[in-house]
Design an enzyme around this catalytic site. Sequence first.
Site, PDB file in Angstrom:
ATOM      1  N   HIS A  35     -10.214 136.439  14.738  1.00  0.00           N
ATOM      2  CA  HIS A  35     -11.335 137.156  15.327  1.00  0.00           C
ATOM      3  C   HIS A  35     -12.393 137.389  14.251  1.00  0.00           C
ATOM      4  CE1 HIS A  35     -13.675 140.266  17.329  1.00  0.00           C
ATOM      5  NE2 HIS A  35     -13.155 139.814  18.455  1.00  0.00           N
ATOM      6  N   GLU A 107     -16.113 132.464  20.137  1.00  0.00           N
ATOM      7  CA  GLU A 107     -16.850 133.720  20.153  1.00  0.00           C
ATOM      8  C   GLU A 107     -17.967 133.660  19.124  1.00  0.00           C
ATOM      9  OE1 GLU A 107     -14.307 137.418  21.309  1.00  0.00           O
ATOM     10  OE2 GLU A 107     -13.673 136.677  19.352  1.00  0.00           O
TER      11      GLU A 107
END
Length: 192
Positions: A35, A107
Amino acid sequence: MSAQNVYDKPNGAFTGEISVSQLKDSGVHWTILGHSERRTLLGESDEFVASKSKYAIDNGISVIWCCGESLQEREAGQTIAVIEKQLAALAAKLTPEDWKSVVIAYEPIWAIGTGKVATVEQAQEVHEAIRKWLAANVNQTVADETRILYGGSVNAKNCKDLAKQQDIDGFLVGGASLKPECGYPLKFLVVL
């Protein structure tokens, strides 16, 4: 249920880290790795994320593997190069069989929690590039079977058009998951 991290070593003197056995003891079989917050705030390199991914997979934990570019990288036209570098580090650690335990989440860093979202065309372009990279550098089966999610300010308004794209298989949803009116028309949804 998914954890938001796992360490690439067994239990031991690794204060603050989460081991695979701790996840399994808690009934957790998935983890999110790579992430952007872990990459940027904690300095996790592509190679370290790949090492954690391999260790998790080898020990029975499936991985939601995140990739993405900064606003500076996007504006410099480096998006695909950044994603391919991240993918190359992962592919260097995984066998073709390992990919069955991986879901990719694209992302864009500049769109996480900012209210900005990649256009449908931008998101599809990157998802398509990921799938093509997998076909060229791993194999066609992995390219066809790997689910690729979009994350980055996904909400009930923009998910419908994003979901129509050929290479977007679902979403990794953050803040919008806290809003009960969200009605995601998805094949695959992960909520942070």
